[in-house]
Design an enzyme around this catalytic site. Structure first.
Site, PDB file in Angstrom:
ATOM      1  N   ASP A 215      -3.780  12.715 -13.239  1.00  0.00           N
ATOM      2  CA  ASP A 215      -4.296  11.466 -12.668  1.00  0.00           C
ATOM      3  C   ASP A 215      -5.706  11.666 -12.137  1.00  0.00           C
ATOM      4  O   ASP A 215      -6.039  11.236 -11.037  1.00  0.00           O
ATOM      5  CB  ASP A 215      -3.367  10.961 -11.561  1.00  0.00           C
ATOM      6  CG  ASP A 215      -3.655   9.507 -11.193  1.00  0.00           C
ATOM      7  OD1 ASP A 215      -4.305   8.810 -12.008  1.00  0.00           O
ATOM      8  OD2 ASP A 215      -3.242   9.069 -10.108  1.00  0.00           O
TER       9      ASP A 215
ATOM     10  N   LYS B 263      -1.351  14.157   6.332  1.00  0.00           N
ATOM     11  CA  LYS B 263      -0.666  13.118   5.559  1.00  0.00           C
ATOM     12  C   LYS B 263       0.747  12.999   6.103  1.00  0.00           C
ATOM     13  O   LYS B 263       1.505  13.969   6.079  1.00  0.00           O
ATOM     14  CB  LYS B 263      -0.669  13.541   4.088  1.00  0.00           C
ATOM     15  CG  LYS B 263      -0.254  12.501   3.118  1.00  0.00           C
ATOM     16  CD  LYS B 263      -0.646  12.953   1.714  1.00  0.00           C
ATOM     17  CE  LYS B 263      -0.252  11.926   0.679  1.00  0.00           C
ATOM     18  NZ  LYS B 263      -0.843  12.217  -0.623  1.00  0.00           N
TER      19      LYS B 263
ATOM     20  N   TYR C 238       2.942   6.219  -0.309  1.00  0.00           N
ATOM     21  CA  TYR C 238       4.081   6.674   0.496  1.00  0.00           C
ATOM     22  C   TYR C 238       3.648   7.423   1.744  1.00  0.00           C
ATOM     23  O   TYR C 238       4.410   8.191   2.311  1.00  0.00           O
ATOM     24  CB  TYR C 238       5.029   7.548  -0.347  1.00  0.00           C
ATOM     25  CG  TYR C 238       4.396   8.763  -0.980  1.00  0.00           C
ATOM     26  CD1 TYR C 238       4.101   9.890  -0.222  1.00  0.00           C
ATOM     27  CD2 TYR C 238       4.099   8.793  -2.334  1.00  0.00           C
ATOM     28  CE1 TYR C 238       3.543  11.015  -0.797  1.00  0.00           C
ATOM     29  CE2 TYR C 238       3.530   9.909  -2.933  1.00  0.00           C
ATOM     30  CZ  TYR C 238       3.255  11.018  -2.154  1.00  0.00           C
ATOM     31  OH  TYR C 238       2.690  12.127  -2.728  1.00  0.00           O
ATOM     32  N   SER C 239       2.444   7.248   2.139  1.00  0.00           N
ATOM     33  CA  SER C 239       1.988   8.032   3.279  1.00  0.00           C
ATOM     34  C   SER C 239       0.869   7.331   4.025  1.00  0.00           C
ATOM     35  O   SER C 239       0.251   6.405   3.527  1.00  0.00           O
ATOM     36  CB  SER C 239       1.469   9.390   2.790  1.00  0.00           C
ATOM     37  OG  SER C 239       0.350   9.178   1.965  1.00  0.00           O
TER      38      SER C 239
ATOM     39  N   LEU D 110      -7.058   7.581   8.356  1.00  0.00           N
ATOM     40  CA  LEU D 110      -8.033   7.672   7.258  1.00  0.00           C
ATOM     41  C   LEU D 110      -7.668   6.769   6.098  1.00  0.00           C
ATOM     42  O   LEU D 110      -8.510   6.408   5.302  1.00  0.00           O
ATOM     43  CB  LEU D 110      -8.133   9.122   6.765  1.00  0.00           C
ATOM     44  CG  LEU D 110      -8.632  10.134   7.803  1.00  0.00           C
ATOM     45  CD1 LEU D 110      -8.479  11.559   7.280  1.00  0.00           C
ATOM     46  CD2 LEU D 110     -10.086   9.852   8.160  1.00  0.00           C
ATOM     47  N   GLY D 111      -6.423   6.456   6.007  1.00  0.00           N
ATOM     48  CA  GLY D 111      -6.024   5.559   4.921  1.00  0.00           C
ATOM     49  C   GLY D 111      -4.543   5.644   4.649  1.00  0.00           C
ATOM     50  O   GLY D 111      -3.806   6.381   5.296  1.00  0.00           O
ATOM     51  N   HIS D 112      -4.141   4.848   3.717  1.00  0.00           N
ATOM     52  CA  HIS D 112      -2.737   4.815   3.311  1.00  0.00           C
ATOM     53  C   HIS D 112      -2.618   5.118   1.837  1.00  0.00           C
ATOM     54  O   HIS D 112      -3.454   4.676   1.040  1.00  0.00           O
ATOM     55  CB  HIS D 112      -2.160   3.406   3.495  1.00  0.00           C
ATOM     56  CG  HIS D 112      -1.991   2.988   4.915  1.00  0.00           C
ATOM     57  ND1 HIS D 112      -0.903   3.340   5.654  1.00  0.00           N
ATOM     58  CD2 HIS D 112      -2.767   2.249   5.711  1.00  0.00           C
ATOM     59  CE1 HIS D 112      -1.016   2.817   6.866  1.00  0.00           C
ATOM     60  NE2 HIS D 112      -2.147   2.153   6.922  1.00  0.00           N
ATOM     61  N   GLY D 113      -1.604   5.808   1.483  1.00  0.00           N
ATOM     62  CA  GLY D 113      -1.243   5.919   0.077  1.00  0.00           C
ATOM     63  C   GLY D 113       0.023   5.123  -0.133  1.00  0.00           C
ATOM     64  O   GLY D 113       0.449   4.372   0.747  1.00  0.00           O
TER      65      GLY D 113
HETATM   66  N1  LIG Z   1      -7.804  15.275   2.864  1.00  0.00           N
HETATM   67  C1  LIG Z   1      -8.255  14.065   3.114  1.00  0.00           C
HETATM   68  N2  LIG Z   1      -9.370  13.874   3.836  1.00  0.00           N
HETATM   69  C2  LIG Z   1      -9.840  12.635   4.076  1.00  0.00           C
HETATM   70  N3  LIG Z   1      -9.249  11.521   3.638  1.00  0.00           N
HETATM   71  C3  LIG Z   1      -8.136  11.645   2.909  1.00  0.00           C
HETATM   72  C4  LIG Z   1      -7.575  12.902   2.617  1.00  0.00           C
HETATM   73  N4  LIG Z   1      -6.478  12.721   1.876  1.00  0.00           N
HETATM   74  C5  LIG Z   1      -6.352  11.410   1.705  1.00  0.00           C
HETATM   75  N5  LIG Z   1      -7.343  10.749   2.322  1.00  0.00           N
HETATM   76  C6  LIG Z   1      -7.544   9.329   2.318  1.00  0.00           C
HETATM   77  O1  LIG Z   1      -6.359   8.697   2.730  1.00  0.00           O
HETATM   78  C7  LIG Z   1      -6.021   7.649   1.855  1.00  0.00           C
HETATM   79  C8  LIG Z   1      -4.615   7.802   1.396  1.00  0.00           C
HETATM   80  O2  LIG Z   1      -4.512   8.988   0.662  1.00  0.00           O
HETATM   81  P1  LIG Z   1      -3.181   9.413  -0.070  1.00  0.00           P
HETATM   82  O3  LIG Z   1      -3.434  10.679  -0.780  1.00  0.00           O
HETATM   83  O4  LIG Z   1      -2.038   9.357   0.855  1.00  0.00           O
HETATM   84  O5  LIG Z   1      -2.908   8.234  -1.033  1.00  0.00           O
HETATM   85  P2  LIG Z   1      -3.611   7.848  -2.383  1.00  0.00           P
HETATM   86  O6  LIG Z   1      -3.639   9.029  -3.247  1.00  0.00           O
HETATM   87  O7  LIG Z   1      -4.918   7.216  -2.104  1.00  0.00           O
HETATM   88  O8  LIG Z   1      -2.644   6.751  -2.923  1.00  0.00           O
HETATM   89  P3  LIG Z   1      -1.369   6.994  -3.771  1.00  0.00           P
HETATM   90  O9  LIG Z   1      -0.566   8.022  -3.067  1.00  0.00           O
HETATM   91  O10 LIG Z   1      -0.731   5.670  -3.805  1.00  0.00           O
HETATM   92  O11 LIG Z   1      -1.885   7.438  -5.091  1.00  0.00           O
HETATM   93  C9  LIG Z   1      -7.040   7.647   0.747  1.00  0.00           C
HETATM   94  O12 LIG Z   1      -7.898   6.562   0.931  1.00  0.00           O
HETATM   95  C10 LIG Z   1      -7.796   8.912   0.875  1.00  0.00           C
HETATM   96  O13 LIG Z   1      -9.147   8.699   0.665  1.00  0.00           O
END
Ligand SMILES: Nc1ncnc2c1ncn2[C@@H]1O[C@H](COP(=O)(O)OP(=O)(O)OP(=O)(O)O)[C@@H](O)[C@H]1O
Length: 962
Positions: free
Chosen positions: A138, A41, A22-23, A17-20
């Site tokens: 945030d 995650k 650290y994840s 679904l995506g990257h953060g």
């Molecule tokens: N519960 C979820 N359902 C669907 N998509 C998700 C969910 N949680 C995160 N994502 C998607 O995964 C991606 C990464 O999310 P994640 O929370 O790991 O990082 P982030 O918050 O986007 O980045 P960072 O951690 O750098 O602030 C994002 O694009 C988010 O839209």
């Protein structure tokens, strides 16, 4: 709450679904009941330790655990946590509707109905979060996800702060010296007093409400410093505020009730800022029964059709406009400043808007002085790090927790809107081949259903142009290894950095990346036989070489495109305009790939056939780099190099299909290929490595030893990793322990991806002088008569672009050290209403079981699985520091020109290329936080970059004016 042991094998992992930072987040199905869909995650232990993310993971886990108890529908619920040897796993509600920001960009603006409905849900959720003593810190549309019904869920609690009961009475916690949050939503109290509290979330909420109605956040400058300046000066305005002229133009006025409410939320003084309870009682929310959770928590797709009609019309209008205006598809926030010289940061004084505000000042010098930003030895507040002890690792050993509860007793039946209701977000792939296709994708119908009125009548449709934002960039994490469990037919996706991402067998059907589409008419089909590697390009001393599309835009004094008047620096609008105005050229089938070559001495050139064009030296002080959705994996976007007031190079990537036709092996050129060098490392990393190589001219054995010692430390940590629980609300944590993990483990000077294979000494000997080595051959081309001249395009279509507005920018620059901690003033306490768990438990399940075969719902973010590609994209989020020309040599003179560095500066390579210690440029707040916290106490003051410039200005400023 029950507990049971979970493991990755309990889930069928589906697409990413995506990257953060650290994840990596995957969609996953519960094996026992595949109707249960989650987002998991996955955090690489190695990465979070190495990158100093432990405290953020800890905060996120503890906060989510705390907030999961009441089953509030407005919070992404943490169902389970567990870990294995490599990773930590968070099993979360799956928010299939994607990010709220994506929806907003697709709509342009929300109708008043939607804006109000989302605001009501946000207020209700915030009231609950605050009642638990949690400050989110945030809040922004990116951190709000949508479920299948269009109900919002707040996520990303990695920056949250939990206030203990005693502190709640004070309502304010002191923030750390680190920057927390996102520039556009950060509160003035954080900027001015280094404090944040519950009311800081109210400020962010005010920014969001404004954004819902206006389409963009209220405070946005060309860079983050300008954004901060605007925040402090309360410098925002409504486009559609009631105004005679606006009415004359036929534009609808914004409901004065919204204007008035936002004004109360965006109040500098926290004492005067409206509380959540006050918001609930505001006139805009007249008629809202805050206890009627069932009504509040209807998803937007469940709202009555009659009321959704206006939004539908707006969406369709937006799409029609989008079809006709390609540039509107380009997001307004995606230009990531990778590295920009100080000259690109315009330092101007702003007119005071409300000079009477006690804390507001329009002078960046003055408020930076107030902030004491150059202070390098900022202390870390014990309060803020109460639950952020980096020494404490997360206890996942006993954390096969199950937070799950019966949220599923739906009183309101979940309505899954038709998959076609709203087209999936458009992903502008700014490659020539994609433009037409992207435009075509906008032409989809938008049916809506439902009945019954709700809330006040929506305002009339606007004529506002709709932005359609591209999918958020989710680059593969640099250095992250989210290696899911072994034992199943894992597919290993090799990445450029040598990191592999293993996914278990069940992924197989979904994890395969879509085969690269072979364009019917690709640029490659136009390849001339000359495009094989030119013989005169030897690979000796070549750091990287690969095929790219190159578009150049020379600067011309007499305009009209990049003229003296229209252009000071690259920003999002400028790039957007350039791309849109020159789309014909960019789209031209005449574009043929060129071979871009970066040498270890920093020289950059590209070749077409037998012709080689010297571009610039990567260490050139007048060179800036920008990442405009540049993604080497998906071949999207542009990497933009700018030689200040000389030339702009837009680099894009041929598709894999086109590339395969280039090489006899019929594969994407690999490092082994004779024709190219080091395709395994992305361009941005290589640019920084080249710069690093030059910087490390005097690399001593001592430093090398330090680096390897740091590596050893990481290894030791991993070997002896101990996972233990961090008490949720431990109020006092030794402050200074927090930042220590990261900095010690991360060698300051070594770029993450710098391969050891490249001897630093080799390039270190090469002197770097901008004037000599920049190799900029373009002075003459500056007077060429075209706005866009593509040396690799046979068709230099020239659009005489009108001057572009540069009112907004997505650049992400963060001044580092904020103010020293001061005594927290008394502030408003967020209404600590007792959470109405009963209500929430009765609400329909936010992420109720979905059929895995269910189509993407309305508003869902479309994501593509591109794993398996031989390339990995760069990490545009990676922290980059501002370049390094001593600011005194680069301060703008009165005419706006930039003086050249004096010879002494040119000779002093080390000084020139050393990163300023208190300037961080990053698009990720985690990176910002990490970078700031990783500074050691003896960090030097900036000698270059923006921070130093400001410092100099401060020094020069006469005392009386200070
Ligand atoms: N519960 C979820 N359902 C669907 N998509 C998700 C969910 N949680 C995160 N994502 C998607 O995964 C991606 C990464 O999310 P994640 O929370 O790991 O990082 P982030 O918050 O986007 O980045 P960072 O951690 O750098 O602030 C994002 O694009 C988010 O839209």
């Amino acid at each position: 709450m029950t507990s049971r042991k979970c493991s990755p094998s309990d889930f069928i992992f589906k697409e990413e679904l995506g990257h953060g930072s650290y994840s990596t987040v995957y969609k996953a199905l519960d094996r026992r009941d595949v109707k249960n869909v989650y987002a998991i995650k996955v955090c690489s232990k190695q990465h979070i330790i190495k990158e100093g993310k432990v405290k953020y993971v800890t905060i996120e886990k503890n906060t989510l655990n705390l907030l999961a108890r009441a089953n509030h529908p407005g919070i992404v619920k943490l169902h389970y946590t567990f870990h294995d040897a490599q990773n930590l796993y968070f099993v979360l509600d799956y928010a299939c509707g994607g990010e709220l920001l994506t929806l907003l960009h697709k709509m342009g603006t929300f109708s008043e109905l939607w804006a109000r409905h989302f605001s009501v849900q946000l207020v209700d959720t915030l009231a609950y979060i605050h009642s638990q003593g949690v400050i989110h810190r945030d809040l922004k549309p990116e951190n709000v996800l949508l479920d299948q019904t269009g109900r919002l869920m707040i996520t990303d609690f990695g920056a949250a702060f939990t206030v203990d009961r005693a502190e709640q009475l004070g309502a304010h916690c002191a923030a750390s010296s680190s920057f927390v949050g996102t520039a556009e939503y950060v509160s003035p109290e954080l900027l001015l007093h280094n404090q944040c509290g519950f009311s800081s979330d109210v400020w962010a909420l005010g920014c969001m409400v404004f954004q819902f109605v206006e389409g963009h956040p209220p405070f946005r400058g060309e860079n983050e410093l300008r954004t901060f300046e605007k925040i402090i000066a309360l410098d925002y305005s409504w486009n559609y505020e009631l105004h005679p002229n606006k009415i004359a133009t036929g534009k609808p006025a914004t409901n004065p009730l919204i204007v008035s409410l936002v004004k109360k939320m965006l109040t500098i003084n926290t004492q005067d800022r409206i509380s959540l309870r006050g918001i609930q009682g505001s006139s805009w929310f007249d008629g809202v029964d805050w206890d009627d959770k069932r009504t509040i928590w209807r998803g937007i797709w469940q709202l009555p059709a009659t009321e959704n009609a206006q939004q539908q019309q707006q969406l369709m209008m937006g799409q029609a406009r989008t079809t006709n205006a390609y540039h509107r598809m380009i997001p307004n926030r995606q230009l990531h400043v990778i590295d920009t010289p100080i000259k690109s940061i315009t330092i101007t004084k702003q007119k005071k808007k409300k000079p009477t505000k006690p804390n507001s000042t329009s002078s960046i010098v003055e408020w930076r002085k107030k902030l004491g930003i150059p202070t390098a030895n900022a202390t870390v507040s014990a309060n803020v790090n109460a639950n952020a002890n980096t020494d404490a690792l997360i206890d996942f050993s006993n954390s096969m927790t199950k937070n799950r509860s019966s949220r599923g007793n739906s009183l309101v039946p979940a309505v899954t809107p038709p998959a076609t209701a709203v087209p999936a977000p458009i992903q502008p792939q700014i490659t020539p081949q994609s433009i037409n296709g992207a435009v075509q994708r906008t032409q989809q119908k938008v049916p809506y259903t439902n009945s019954q009125p709700m809330y006040a009548p929506p305002r009339t449709p606007t004529n506002q142009t709709t932005f359609v934002r591209a999918e958020r960039k989710n680059p593969p994490l640099q250095g992250i290894q989210t290696q899911l469990p072994e034992g199943s037919n894992n597919i290993t996706n090799k990445t450029a950095t040598g990191i592999s991402t293993k996914v278990p067998g069940p992924f197989t059907e979904n994890i395969h990346p879509p085969a690269p589409k072979v364009e019917k008419q690709t640029a490659a089909t136009k390849l001339s036989p000359k495009l094989t590697t030119p013989l005169h390009i030897t690979t000796k001393n070549v750091l990287k070489q690969d095929y790219i599309f190159m578009h150049t835009i020379p600067y011309r004094q007499d305009g009209p495109g990049m003229s003296m008047e229209s252009y000071n620096k690259i920003d999002n609008d400028l790039i957007t305009s350039l791309v849109s105005e020159n789309k014909l050229t960019l789209n031209s089938p005449a574009c043929i790939p060129a071979l871009l070559t970066l040498r270890k001495n920093g020289t950059l050139s590209y070749s077409t056939g037998s012709q080689t064009h010297e571009m610039v030296n990567i260490g050139d002080s007048e060179l800036s780099m920008y990442d405009f959705e540049f993604d080497e994996l998906s071949r999207k976007g542009f990497l933009i190099l700018e030689k200040y007031k000389r030339k702009v190079w837009l680099i894009s990537l041929p598709s894999f299909a086109a590339l395969s036709k280039l090489s006899p092996e019929k594969h994407v050129p690999s490092a082994k290929s004779k024709s190219v060098v080091n395709t395994g490392e992305n361009w941005v990393d290589c640019f920084f490595r080249a710069r690093q190589l030059m910087e490390e001219e005097d690399n001593t054995p001592t430093r090398a030893h330090t680096s390897s010692a740091a590596e050893q430390e990481i290894t030791n940590k991993l070997n002896g990793v101990s996972l233990r629980t961090v008490p949720q609300s431990t109020p006092k944590t030794t402050p200074k322990t927090a930042p220590k993990t990261a900095p010690k483990t991360a060698p300051k000077t070594a770029p993450k991806t710098a391969p050891k294979a490249v001897p630093t000494t080799a390039a270190a000997k090469i002197p770097v002088h901008a004037s000599k080595q920049s190799g900029n051959p373009q002075p003459s081309s500056m007077s060429n008569n075209s706005t866009l001249a593509s040396p690799v395009s046979t068709k230099a279509a020239v659009d005489r672009a009108p001057l572009m507005s540069r009112s907004s920018s997505g650049s992400n620059m963060t001044p580092a050290h904020m103010a020293k901690t001061r005594t927290a003033p008394q502030a408003q306490i967020a209404s600590p209403r007792k959470p109405s768990q009963h209500h929430y438990n009765q609400l329909p399940l936010a992420s109720s079981p979905l059929s895995p075969t269910t189509g993407t719902p309305v508003g869902a973010t479309q994501r593509r699985v591109l794993s398996g590609s031989p390339l990995v994209s760069q990490s545009p989020r990676s922290t980059t520091r501002s370049p390094s020309v001593p600011s005194r040599h680069l301060a703008s003179n009165s005419s706006g020109d930039v003086r050249s560095p004096p010879p002494s500066a040119q000779l002093n390579n080390k000084k020139r290329y050393s990163a300023p210690k208190n300037m961080v440029i990053s698009s990720s707040r985690y990176e910002v936080i990490h970078s700031l916290s990783s500074r050691t106490a003896d960090a030097q003051e900036a000698t270059s970059g923006a921070s130093a410039a400001f410092k100099n200005l401060q020094k020069k400023k006469p005392k009386k004016k200070q």
